[in-house]
Motif scaffolding. Structure first.
Motif, short mmCIF file in Angstrom:
data_model
loop_
_atom_site.label_atom_id
_atom_site.label_comp_id
_atom_site.label_asym_id
_atom_site.label_seq_id
_atom_site.Cartn_x
_atom_site.Cartn_y
_atom_site.Cartn_z
N MET A 78 0.84 -1.18 0.00
CA MET A 78 0.00 0.00 0.00
C MET A 78 0.89 1.25 0.00
SD MET A 78 -2.94 0.84 2.70
CE MET A 78 -3.87 2.30 2.61
N LEU A 79 0.55 2.19 -0.82
CA LEU A 79 1.31 3.43 -0.95
C LEU A 79 1.00 4.37 0.20
CD1 LEU A 79 3.20 5.05 -2.80
CD2 LEU A 79 1.16 5.93 -3.93
N GLN A 80 2.05 4.86 0.86
CA GLN A 80 1.87 5.83 1.95
C GLN A 80 1.36 7.14 1.38
OE1 GLN A 80 2.42 5.86 5.46
NE2 GLN A 80 1.52 7.88 5.27
N ARG A 81 0.29 7.65 1.95
CA ARG A 81 -0.24 8.96 1.55
C ARG A 81 -0.12 9.89 2.73
NH1 ARG A 81 -2.25 9.67 -3.30
NH2 ARG A 81 -2.88 7.86 -4.45
N TYR A 82 0.59 10.98 2.53
CA TYR A 82 0.72 11.99 3.56
C TYR A 82 -0.41 13.00 3.39
CZ TYR A 82 5.27 9.99 4.43
OH TYR A 82 6.29 9.12 4.73
N LYS A 83 -1.05 13.34 4.49
CA LYS A 83 -2.18 14.26 4.44
C LYS A 83 -1.85 15.64 4.98
CE LYS A 83 -5.90 10.83 4.79
NZ LYS A 83 -5.57 10.16 3.64
N ASN A 84 -0.77 15.75 5.75
CA ASN A 84 -0.44 17.01 6.40
C ASN A 84 1.07 17.20 6.41
OD1 ASN A 84 -1.09 19.34 7.74
ND2 ASN A 84 -2.36 18.31 9.26
N ILE A 85 1.56 18.00 5.47
CA ILE A 85 3.00 18.20 5.29
C ILE A 85 3.41 19.56 5.84
CG2 ILE A 85 4.88 18.32 3.61
CD1 ILE A 85 3.07 16.63 1.71
N LEU A 86 4.40 19.55 6.70
CA LEU A 86 4.94 20.78 7.28
C LEU A 86 6.29 21.10 6.63
CD1 LEU A 86 4.82 22.99 9.53
CD2 LEU A 86 6.03 21.37 11.00
N VAL A 87 6.45 22.35 6.18
CA VAL A 87 7.70 22.77 5.55
C VAL A 87 8.22 24.04 6.24
CG1 VAL A 87 8.87 23.39 3.40
CG2 VAL A 87 6.86 21.90 3.34
N ILE A 144 7.35 16.00 7.83
CA ILE A 144 8.08 17.27 7.82
C ILE A 144 9.10 17.18 6.70
CG2 ILE A 144 9.64 18.82 9.09
CD1 ILE A 144 8.47 17.60 11.71
N MET A 145 9.07 18.14 5.79
CA MET A 145 10.06 18.20 4.71
C MET A 145 10.93 19.42 5.00
SD MET A 145 7.97 16.97 1.35
CE MET A 145 9.44 16.89 0.34
N ILE A 146 12.20 19.17 5.27
CA ILE A 146 13.09 20.23 5.73
C ILE A 146 14.38 20.21 4.92
CG2 ILE A 146 14.06 18.75 7.55
CD1 ILE A 146 14.12 21.28 9.37
N GLY A 147 14.91 21.38 4.67
CA GLY A 147 16.16 21.48 3.93
C GLY A 147 17.34 21.00 4.77
N ALA A 148 18.30 20.41 4.09
CA ALA A 148 19.53 19.99 4.78
C ALA A 148 20.25 21.23 5.28
CB ALA A 148 20.42 19.20 3.82
N THR A 149 20.89 21.10 6.38
CA THR A 149 21.57 22.24 6.98
C THR A 149 22.76 22.70 6.16
OG1 THR A 149 22.68 23.04 8.95
CG2 THR A 149 23.02 20.75 8.44
N GLY A 150 23.01 23.99 6.21
CA GLY A 150 24.17 24.54 5.54
C GLY A 150 25.31 24.78 6.51
N LEU A 151 25.14 24.39 7.76
CA LEU A 151 26.18 24.62 8.75
C LEU A 151 27.35 23.68 8.55
CD1 LEU A 151 24.02 24.89 12.00
CD2 LEU A 151 24.88 26.75 10.59
N ASN A 152 28.55 24.15 8.89
CA ASN A 152 29.70 23.26 8.85
C ASN A 152 29.80 22.50 10.17
OD1 ASN A 152 31.21 24.76 10.79
ND2 ASN A 152 31.88 26.17 9.20
N ALA A 153 30.73 21.59 10.27
CA ALA A 153 30.83 20.71 11.45
C ALA A 153 31.06 21.50 12.73
CB ALA A 153 31.95 19.70 11.24
N VAL A 154 31.87 22.54 12.69
CA VAL A 154 32.13 23.34 13.90
C VAL A 154 30.88 24.07 14.35
CG1 VAL A 154 33.50 25.25 14.85
CG2 VAL A 154 34.58 23.57 13.36
N GLU A 155 30.15 24.67 13.39
CA GLU A 155 28.91 25.38 13.74
C GLU A 155 27.89 24.42 14.34
OE1 GLU A 155 28.37 26.94 9.80
OE2 GLU A 155 28.70 29.00 10.50
#
Length: 167
Positions: free
Chosen positions: A1-10, A112-123
């Motif tokens: 069965m295909l997962q259907r998302y009904k409420n997406i947070l961005v 939740i669909m979220i962008g990958a962080t742009g921080l470097n390892a130290v940050e």
């Protein structure tokens, strides 16, 4: 069965990574049907204002107004792409907790669909990544977006220097 998302947070913060997450979220919402709700959020990190000695409410109002204009542009773009069930909110507080815990519980978020962080390892070590916190603590599914709509790697930091959304 295909997962259907009904409420997406961005979460939207004006970054290139958030732009990629938004574009992919629109496509996921379209594939999941008209009943799918796309909820956009911009979190004003109030901790940033704690160190300002002459705290001025006009500053918060200006940040809020800028966020609303940006969010209106995202809503318009989503509607032009064929979505009907879109809304946004501007929240105040700690982004990590609001995105990972508070809003998903309040809105019944299942993705939740979220962008990958742009921080470097130290940050990341010093201040921590919102994305990392969300993926570790959210109770719903989290999709970290690292690629564009063609699943090609996102632009490098040098290539996206000066990124600014055009509304």
């Amino acid at each position: 069965m295909l997962q259907r998302y009904k409420n997406i947070l961005v979460p939207i913060d004006g970054s290139y990574e958030a732009e990629l997450a938004f574009k992919k979220a629109v496509e996921v919402a379209k594939r999941n049907g008209k009943e799918t709700k796309l909820q956009l959020v911009h979190v004003v990190d109030t901790r940033a204002f704690q160190n300002i000695s002459s705290f001025d409410t006009a500053m918060v109002e200006q940040v809020t107004e800028t966020a609303r204009k940006t969010m209106d542009g995202y809503v318009k773009e989503a509607k032009e792409a064929g979505l009907e069930n879109i809304s946004y909110s501007v929240e105040y507080g700690a982004p990590k907790v609001i995105i990972a815990k508070d809003l998903p519980k309040e809105l019944g978020t299942d993705l939740i669909m979220i962008g990958a962080t742009g921080l470097n390892a130290v940050e990341r070590l010093l201040i921590g990544s919102v994305t990392e916190y969300v993926t570790r603590t959210a109770d719903c599914d989290v999709l970290v977006v690292r690629t564009d709509l063609d699943n090609k790697p996102a632009l490098s930091k040098e290539q996206r220097k000066g990124f600014q959304r055009k509304d």
